[in-house]
Design a protein around this motif. Structure first.
Motif, PDB file in Angstrom:
ATOM      1  N   ARG A  19      20.027  21.456  56.178  1.00 45.95           N
ATOM      2  CA  ARG A  19      19.833  20.655  54.628  1.00 45.95           C
ATOM      3  C   ARG A  19      18.680  21.222  54.180  1.00 45.95           C
ATOM      4  O   ARG A  19      19.390  21.026  52.577  1.00 45.95           O
ATOM      5  CB  ARG A  19      19.767  19.299  55.410  1.00 45.95           C
ATOM      6  CG  ARG A  19      20.436  18.991  56.050  1.00 45.95           C
ATOM      7  CD  ARG A  19      20.291  17.216  56.158  1.00 45.95           C
ATOM      8  NE  ARG A  19      21.535  16.637  56.883  1.00 45.95           N
ATOM      9  CZ  ARG A  19      20.844  15.330  57.786  1.00 45.95           C
ATOM     10  NH1 ARG A  19      20.521  15.110  57.762  1.00 45.95           N
ATOM     11  NH2 ARG A  19      22.454  14.304  58.215  1.00 45.95           N
ATOM     12  N   SER A  20      17.650  21.703  54.287  1.00 45.10           N
ATOM     13  CA  SER A  20      16.052  22.405  53.242  1.00 45.10           C
ATOM     14  C   SER A  20      17.223  23.413  52.811  1.00 45.10           C
ATOM     15  O   SER A  20      16.333  23.058  51.729  1.00 45.10           O
ATOM     16  CB  SER A  20      15.199  23.126  54.554  1.00 45.10           C
ATOM     17  OG  SER A  20      15.575  24.183  55.700  1.00 45.10           O
ATOM     18  N   ARG A  21      17.735  24.771  53.632  1.00 41.76           N
ATOM     19  CA  ARG A  21      18.394  25.597  52.095  1.00 41.76           C
ATOM     20  C   ARG A  21      19.212  24.477  50.672  1.00 41.76           C
ATOM     21  O   ARG A  21      19.320  25.319  49.797  1.00 41.76           O
ATOM     22  CB  ARG A  21      18.771  26.279  53.339  1.00 41.76           C
ATOM     23  CG  ARG A  21      18.172  26.836  54.027  1.00 41.76           C
ATOM     24  CD  ARG A  21      19.242  27.845  55.174  1.00 41.76           C
ATOM     25  NE  ARG A  21      18.288  28.275  55.965  1.00 41.76           N
ATOM     26  CZ  ARG A  21      18.769  29.665  56.633  1.00 41.76           C
ATOM     27  NH1 ARG A  21      20.435  29.777  57.224  1.00 41.76           N
ATOM     28  NH2 ARG A  21      17.163  30.314  58.337  1.00 41.76           N
ATOM     29  N   ARG A  25      18.486  25.101  47.263  1.00 35.97           N
ATOM     30  CA  ARG A  25      19.341  25.522  46.275  1.00 35.97           C
ATOM     31  C   ARG A  25      19.722  24.548  44.975  1.00 35.97           C
ATOM     32  O   ARG A  25      20.050  25.228  44.146  1.00 35.97           O
ATOM     33  CB  ARG A  25      20.540  26.324  46.512  1.00 35.97           C
ATOM     34  CG  ARG A  25      20.400  27.228  47.893  1.00 35.97           C
ATOM     35  CD  ARG A  25      21.585  27.578  48.797  1.00 35.97           C
ATOM     36  NE  ARG A  25      21.048  29.037  49.120  1.00 35.97           N
ATOM     37  CZ  ARG A  25      22.223  29.455  50.389  1.00 35.97           C
ATOM     38  NH1 ARG A  25      23.908  29.077  50.285  1.00 35.97           N
ATOM     39  NH2 ARG A  25      21.936  31.022  51.113  1.00 35.97           N
ATOM     40  N   THR A  26      19.965  23.228  45.482  1.00 38.33           N
ATOM     41  CA  THR A  26      20.002  22.438  44.903  1.00 38.33           C
ATOM     42  C   THR A  26      18.848  22.372  43.655  1.00 38.33           C
ATOM     43  O   THR A  26      19.127  22.089  42.032  1.00 38.33           O
ATOM     44  CB  THR A  26      20.076  21.043  45.408  1.00 38.33           C
ATOM     45  OG1 THR A  26      21.546  21.453  45.793  1.00 38.33           O
ATOM     46  CG2 THR A  26      20.468  19.921  44.451  1.00 38.33           C
ATOM     47  N   ALA A  27      17.767  22.235  44.034  1.00 36.11           N
ATOM     48  CA  ALA A  27      16.640  22.455  43.339  1.00 36.11           C
ATOM     49  C   ALA A  27      16.312  23.512  42.063  1.00 36.11           C
ATOM     50  O   ALA A  27      16.077  22.589  40.874  1.00 36.11           O
ATOM     51  CB  ALA A  27      15.629  22.041  43.916  1.00 36.11           C
ATOM     52  N   VAL A  28      16.334  24.375  42.584  1.00 36.82           N
ATOM     53  CA  VAL A  28      16.492  25.941  41.784  1.00 36.82           C
ATOM     54  C   VAL A  28      17.816  25.958  41.351  1.00 36.82           C
ATOM     55  O   VAL A  28      17.794  26.476  39.544  1.00 36.82           O
ATOM     56  CB  VAL A  28      17.282  26.732  42.329  1.00 36.82           C
ATOM     57  CG1 VAL A  28      17.417  27.884  41.819  1.00 36.82           C
ATOM     58  CG2 VAL A  28      15.856  27.227  43.777  1.00 36.82           C
ATOM     59  N   PHE A  32      17.657  25.585  36.385  1.00 35.51           N
ATOM     60  CA  PHE A  32      17.640  26.173  35.725  1.00 35.51           C
ATOM     61  C   PHE A  32      18.670  25.330  34.894  1.00 35.51           C
ATOM     62  O   PHE A  32      18.695  25.869  33.740  1.00 35.51           O
ATOM     63  CB  PHE A  32      18.822  27.672  35.905  1.00 35.51           C
ATOM     64  CG  PHE A  32      18.195  28.525  36.718  1.00 35.51           C
ATOM     65  CD1 PHE A  32      17.741  29.764  35.701  1.00 35.51           C
ATOM     66  CD2 PHE A  32      18.023  28.755  37.952  1.00 35.51           C
ATOM     67  CE1 PHE A  32      17.031  30.880  36.600  1.00 35.51           C
ATOM     68  CE2 PHE A  32      17.181  30.205  38.325  1.00 35.51           C
ATOM     69  CZ  PHE A  32      16.549  31.189  37.257  1.00 35.51           C
ATOM     70  N   LEU A  33      19.324  24.500  35.101  1.00 27.42           N
ATOM     71  CA  LEU A  33      20.391  23.692  33.890  1.00 27.42           C
ATOM     72  C   LEU A  33      19.497  22.492  33.098  1.00 27.42           C
ATOM     73  O   LEU A  33      20.124  22.151  32.282  1.00 27.42           O
ATOM     74  CB  LEU A  33      21.596  22.577  34.919  1.00 27.42           C
ATOM     75  CG  LEU A  33      22.129  23.958  35.513  1.00 27.42           C
ATOM     76  CD1 LEU A  33      23.194  22.380  36.664  1.00 27.42           C
ATOM     77  CD2 LEU A  33      22.991  23.579  33.991  1.00 27.42           C
ATOM     78  N   ALA A  34      18.184  22.213  33.961  1.00 33.43           N
ATOM     79  CA  ALA A  34      17.573  20.970  32.438  1.00 33.43           C
ATOM     80  C   ALA A  34      17.104  21.895  31.335  1.00 33.43           C
ATOM     81  O   ALA A  34      17.557  20.378  30.814  1.00 33.43           O
ATOM     82  CB  ALA A  34      15.637  21.766  33.891  1.00 33.43           C
TER      83      ALA A  34
END
Length: 310
Positions: A19-21, A25-28, A32-34
């Motif tokens: 879950r932490s991984r 990855r979702t946060a990264v 990039f999408l921000a």
């Protein structure tokens, strides 16, 4: 001296939770999408929602000082549009742009693509550049040249006078202004169609043509039974792109005639612009959404028809 190692260190330590991984990855990914998300929200999503809200109100230029004091009118602006003879005329004008401009642009682009792919051997790169030049040429400068060329004393009428023919006043004649505007649209866009068709032609294997030639198929039969069927995906893309362009055509009628004479060249996009300039923001927003729905509907029909054929 001994050192105590925590439970997460050493070769026998348990692996980190998945879950932490995944969260990392979702946060990264969102990082990039921000930038795109912010630009999309500020310049596309929020204005679109605001325009939809404006289309349901009686917002006018005089209401800008108190935009929240306008009245909610529901679908009255849409009803008003389809009761406006000018808007109905502009829908027909836009249909003419599409019905005439799209086949002409595709025909010219396809013919040039075939010539560059098989007929023209020398200076092929030069011809590609020359044919694609109208796409990247400044449309304002081109429109000024076309206005001069099709003026009563312009280049076209001078050429007609040299062979003993009296030329008309092209841009002031309601029956002749539309062909001139469509011709400018074709001239501006055939380069795009040519490049896309050329890419499609070059993706067809030469072995297919060689096998057809061994079976006795001539150039016309190869074109009809090999080239055109294998180009259906490219044809779909080109037709959709050009249809969307001509449904939203604005530059050509605005720069050449400003929709005249007598509204004979006014498109739906130009009608929306004129309503916005007149301060009718609610009506203008409603017209833009009618145009959006029309573009989506026509594109969906094209996809369905051409996919069923392919």
């Amino acid at each position: 001296m001994t050192t105590t190692v925590g439970p997460t260190a050493g070769p026998g330590a348990p692996p980190r939770p998945r879950r932490s991984r995944g969260a990392r990855r979702t946060a990264v990914a969102w990082l990039f999408l921000a930038p795109f998300a912010v630009v999309f929200l500020v310049y596309t999503a929020i204005p679109t929602v605001a325009a939809l809200g404006f289309s349901l109100t009686d917002l006018r230029g005089a209401d800008l000082r108190h935009p929240f004091a306008v009245d909610f009118t529901g679908l009255d602006n849409y009803v008003r549009l389809f009761q406006d003879e000018s808007f109905l005329r502009d829908i027909l004008n836009t249909a003419v742009f599409v019905a005439v401009g799209v086949p002409l642009t595709m025909g010219v682009g396809f013919a040039l693509a075939v010539a560059l792919n098989s007929g023209i051997r020398r200076l092929r790169g030069v011809f590609r550049t020359v044919f694609f030049a109208p796409v990247v040429t400044n449309v304002v400068a081109v429109a000024l040249i076309w206005q001069y060329a099709f003026n009563a004393d312009g280049t076209v009428n001078n050429a007609l006078g040299a062979v003993g023919l009296a030329g008309p006043n092209w841009l002031d004649d309601p029956n002749l202004a539309m062909p001139v505007v469509i011709l400018l649209g074709v001239w501006r866009n055939f380069g795009t169609a040519m490049v896309l068709f050329l890419a499609g032609l070059q993706s067809i294997p030469e072995d297919v043509y060689e096998a057809a030639a061994l079976d006795g198929a001539g150039r016309w039969r190869q074109l009809r039974h090999i080239t055109l069927p294998l180009l259906l995906p490219t044809t779909l893309m080109v037709s959709v792109l050009l249809t969307v362009f001509y449904l939203q055509v604005f530059d050509e009628p605005y720069l050449l005639t400003n929709g005249g004479p007598l509204g004979s060249t006014e498109s739906m996009a130009l009608y929306t612009y004129h309503q916005f300039g007149a301060g009718e923001f609610g009506v203008s927003s409603a017209a833009s959404f009618v145009m959006l729905l029309l573009v989506a509907l026509v594109s969906a029909v094209q996809f369905r028809l051409l996919r069923s054929r392919s």
